[in-house]
Design a protein around this motif. Sequence first.
Motif, PDB file in Angstrom:
ATOM      1  N   UNK A   1       0.843  -1.197   0.000  1.00 15.98           N
ATOM      2  CA  UNK A   1       0.000   0.000   0.000  1.00 15.98           C
ATOM      3  C   UNK A   1       0.878   1.247   0.000  1.00 15.98           C
ATOM      4  N   UNK A   2       0.731   2.063  -1.058  1.00 13.13           N
ATOM      5  CA  UNK A   2       1.571   3.259  -1.177  1.00 13.13           C
ATOM      6  C   UNK A   2       1.134   4.377  -0.240  1.00 13.13           C
ATOM      7  N   UNK A   3      -0.116   4.326   0.208  1.00  9.34           N
ATOM      8  CA  UNK A   3      -0.659   5.425   1.014  1.00  9.34           C
ATOM      9  C   UNK A   3      -1.453   4.884   2.206  1.00  9.34           C
ATOM     10  N   UNK A   4      -0.773   4.255   3.174  1.00 14.40           N
ATOM     11  CA  UNK A   4      -1.501   3.701   4.332  1.00 14.40           C
ATOM     12  C   UNK A   4      -2.202   4.771   5.165  1.00 14.40           C
ATOM     13  N   UNK A   5      -1.750   6.029   5.007  1.00 11.44           N
ATOM     14  CA  UNK A   5      -2.335   7.119   5.798  1.00 11.44           C
ATOM     15  C   UNK A   5      -3.634   7.650   5.192  1.00 11.44           C
ATOM     16  N   UNK A   6      -3.984   7.213   4.014  1.00 13.59           N
ATOM     17  CA  UNK A   6      -5.147   7.766   3.328  1.00 13.59           C
ATOM     18  C   UNK A   6      -6.448   7.387   4.040  1.00 13.59           C
ATOM     19  N   UNK A   7      -7.362   8.334   4.049  1.00 17.27           N
ATOM     20  CA  UNK A   7      -8.709   8.113   4.571  1.00 17.27           C
ATOM     21  C   UNK A   7      -9.427   7.011   3.789  1.00 17.27           C
ATOM     22  N   UNK A   8      -9.092   6.885   2.517  1.00 19.62           N
ATOM     23  CA  UNK A   8      -9.728   5.885   1.662  1.00 19.62           C
ATOM     24  C   UNK A   8      -9.562   4.467   2.212  1.00 19.62           C
ATOM     25  N   UNK A   9      -8.491   4.222   2.957  1.00 14.67           N
ATOM     26  CA  UNK A   9      -8.265   2.890   3.533  1.00 14.67           C
ATOM     27  C   UNK A   9      -9.379   2.476   4.489  1.00 14.67           C
ATOM     28  N   UNK A  10     -10.109   3.456   5.017  1.00 12.01           N
ATOM     29  CA  UNK A  10     -11.179   3.172   5.967  1.00 12.01           C
ATOM     30  C   UNK A  10     -12.537   2.998   5.284  1.00 12.01           C
ATOM     31  N   UNK A  11     -12.551   3.146   3.946  1.00 12.07           N
ATOM     32  CA  UNK A  11     -13.814   3.056   3.212  1.00 12.07           C
ATOM     33  C   UNK A  11     -13.918   1.683   2.565  1.00 12.07           C
ATOM     34  N   UNK A  12     -14.636   0.777   3.195  1.00 13.26           N
ATOM     35  CA  UNK A  12     -14.829  -0.554   2.616  1.00 13.26           C
ATOM     36  C   UNK A  12     -16.087  -0.612   1.759  1.00 13.26           C
ATOM     37  N   UNK A  13     -16.905   0.410   1.867  1.00 13.54           N
ATOM     38  CA  UNK A  13     -18.137   0.487   1.090  1.00 13.54           C
ATOM     39  C   UNK A  13     -18.857   1.786   1.404  1.00 13.54           C
ATOM     40  N   UNK A  14     -19.954   2.073   0.697  1.00 17.73           N
ATOM     41  CA  UNK A  14     -20.677   3.330   0.889  1.00 17.73           C
ATOM     42  C   UNK A  14     -21.130   3.582   2.325  1.00 17.73           C
ATOM     43  N   UNK A  15     -21.355   2.526   3.094  1.00 19.23           N
ATOM     44  CA  UNK A  15     -21.805   2.716   4.471  1.00 19.23           C
ATOM     45  C   UNK A  15     -20.752   3.480   5.285  1.00 19.23           C
ATOM     46  N   UNK A  16     -19.474   3.286   4.988  1.00 22.39           N
ATOM     47  CA  UNK A  16     -18.412   4.014   5.682  1.00 22.39           C
ATOM     48  C   UNK A  16     -18.355   5.471   5.224  1.00 22.39           C
ATOM     49  N   UNK A  17     -18.640   5.676   3.966  1.00 21.84           N
ATOM     50  CA  UNK A  17     -18.629   7.026   3.400  1.00 21.84           C
ATOM     51  C   UNK A  17     -19.682   7.912   4.064  1.00 21.84           C
ATOM     52  N   UNK A  18     -20.812   7.336   4.406  1.00 20.34           N
ATOM     53  CA  UNK A  18     -21.921   8.099   4.972  1.00 20.34           C
ATOM     54  C   UNK A  18     -21.589   8.698   6.349  1.00 20.34           C
ATOM     55  N   UNK A  19     -20.504   8.222   6.974  1.00 18.89           N
ATOM     56  CA  UNK A  19     -20.114   8.721   8.286  1.00 18.89           C
ATOM     57  C   UNK A  19     -19.214   9.955   8.201  1.00 18.89           C
ATOM     58  N   UNK A  20     -18.779  10.332   6.986  1.00 15.00           N
ATOM     59  CA  UNK A  20     -17.792  11.398   6.840  1.00 15.00           C
ATOM     60  C   UNK A  20     -18.430  12.782   6.814  1.00 15.00           C
ATOM     61  N   UNK A  21     -17.641  13.763   7.220  1.00  7.54           N
ATOM     62  CA  UNK A  21     -18.049  15.169   7.119  1.00  7.54           C
ATOM     63  C   UNK A  21     -17.704  15.682   5.716  1.00  7.54           C
ATOM     64  N   UNK A  22     -18.214  16.872   5.394  1.00  7.69           N
ATOM     65  CA  UNK A  22     -17.900  17.470   4.092  1.00  7.69           C
ATOM     66  C   UNK A  22     -16.389  17.656   3.936  1.00  7.69           C
ATOM     67  N   UNK A  23     -15.666  18.241   4.907  1.00  8.56           N
ATOM     68  CA  UNK A  23     -14.208  18.375   4.756  1.00  8.56           C
ATOM     69  C   UNK A  23     -13.515  17.020   4.563  1.00  8.56           C
ATOM     70  N   UNK A  24     -13.983  15.989   5.228  1.00  7.59           N
ATOM     71  CA  UNK A  24     -13.375  14.671   5.048  1.00  7.59           C
ATOM     72  C   UNK A  24     -13.639  14.139   3.637  1.00  7.59           C
TER      73      UNK A  24
END
Length: 580
Positions: A2-25
């Motif tokens: 993984x070239x970017x382990x720090x990326x927020x995207x690593x925490x998105x396994x599906x749309x259900x995870x996306x729904x928890x984010x704020x606009x800035x995130x």
Amino acid sequence: MNKHPEYLLNKISGPQDLKKLSIPEMEQLAQEIRTLILEKDAAEGGHLGPDLGIVEATIAYHYVFDAPKDKIVWDVSHQTYPHKMLTGRALAWLDPDHYEDVTPYSNPDESPYDYYAVGHTSTSIALATGMAKARDLMGGHENIMALIGDGSMTGGLAYEGLNNAAIKKHNLVVVVNDNQMSIDENVGGLVTALKKLRDSNGETKENPFTAMGFDYRYVADGNDIKSMIEAFKAVKDVDHPILLHINTLKGKGYKPAIDQEEAHHWVMPFDLKTDKPLAPASSAPTANSVALDVVSEEIEKGTKLMAINAAIPGVFGLDKIKNKYPDHYTDVGIAEQESVAFAAGAAKEGAVPVLFENSTFLQRAFDQLSHDVAANDLPVVMMVAGGGISGTSKTHLGIFDQVMISNLPNWIYLAPTNLAEEKAMMKWAIKQRKHPAAIKMPTKAVPENGDAQADYSKIKYQIKPGKDVAVLALGDMYAMLGEKVAHELGATLVNPVSANILDKDALDKLAKENKVIITIEDNVLDGGFGEKVASYLGDQDVKVLNYGQKRVYTDQTPLKDILKDNRLTVEQIVEDVKNA
């Protein structure tokens, strides 16, 4: 790794995870997605501009809607990289070791979030109308959406879909992703209509969509996540057809892709620091350069020639003709049916249409190849690129052109074995004014020089004598396999010249002089050249072996594996002949 382990995207396994984010995130996520698209495309090549432009709309869609219950149909689906990252497939961008894990287009075999294997244009609205009707019949209530744009609105099926979508009784949302571009510049009257809508913030009375009966909404900045979330919330669960027009920037986040949109629609591997291709362009003649030289020569000597293409000038290098001879060039947009009918009309009026088509898109124009050109026996000249066995997506295979063209009356389909032969065939096709003629442009490496005839009105096989076995190698298979197989076997080597017109006198002679006849073609076997030869020789005392691709859809399968699976290697063919 993984070239970017720090990326927020690593925490998105599906749309259900996306729904928890704020606009800035989500805005941070958009930046991460763009970086990954650029890194992977720089390493591997792929669609760039379309994916960079659709990031925010994709994030907003998955934030608001409940996929995979709610369904979105991506037109062409060459803009689904962000969608794939947000639906459990991010590793295919985060880790170079997994770059090959996913295909470039939507793929139901890959994920329940993809509904179709789609790689061609203008189909999304029509597919969505059928889905919406079935949903209502089944008593469902999910949202059905078609996202179309990037030039796809120039295709005729888009209008057929709109015509039916507008009268649906219940929920159906059509999103027009208006980035003011196709692969090349958008063309046609729709360009004017969309510009009036953008310039008036969607308020002009000259609105073709409201005229059809749609509830029309406009988003001035389709690259603003907050605006897109609000727009999607406003149309979710609405119980009637809606057209949502969003204004986006193709190539957003990468200046070269904004400044040179056509060149960055799809890219070969490139240097991210300089934007230069990793493999420098060769100055040697190519199938394209030969075709362009012939077109230029004919125009210069006064031939009333019209070069025609359907939104892919870059595939052929046609900008050279477009810029130097604008009166002799027409781009009809992503509309292969129109391109062939346009060519038929031009031929009828006495012009010389030279139609540039890609094998994998030509199927969209089959009706016109048959009804408008062949049935009227009009002298259209057609150059077919990309026709051959390849390791690409199953939506972009070029293995059906011979079957489509060769089996129609009046068409002659020529297949050059070298660039000199391509030039001679093209000059003959332009000069003759009796029948439609197509030329299969080489996709494999072929010699620059070689034997060529001046007249192809009667097909004459070119034969290099050998013993016991005759190898008929069509087009670019002549240099790729035919010469090598013939050398190994001491066999007669034949250039059949045409994919569909047989030299029966030559075949009769070859059948008498040989024990085995081999045909090799760079296309699907069923309905192809080899079967025509086998059928003709069926009552003669000779064994015929046909080589080409089996009638299957391969999907991102390496070319070497496809060739081996179809026994299209020198060693396998020689083995088969010895066993025979």
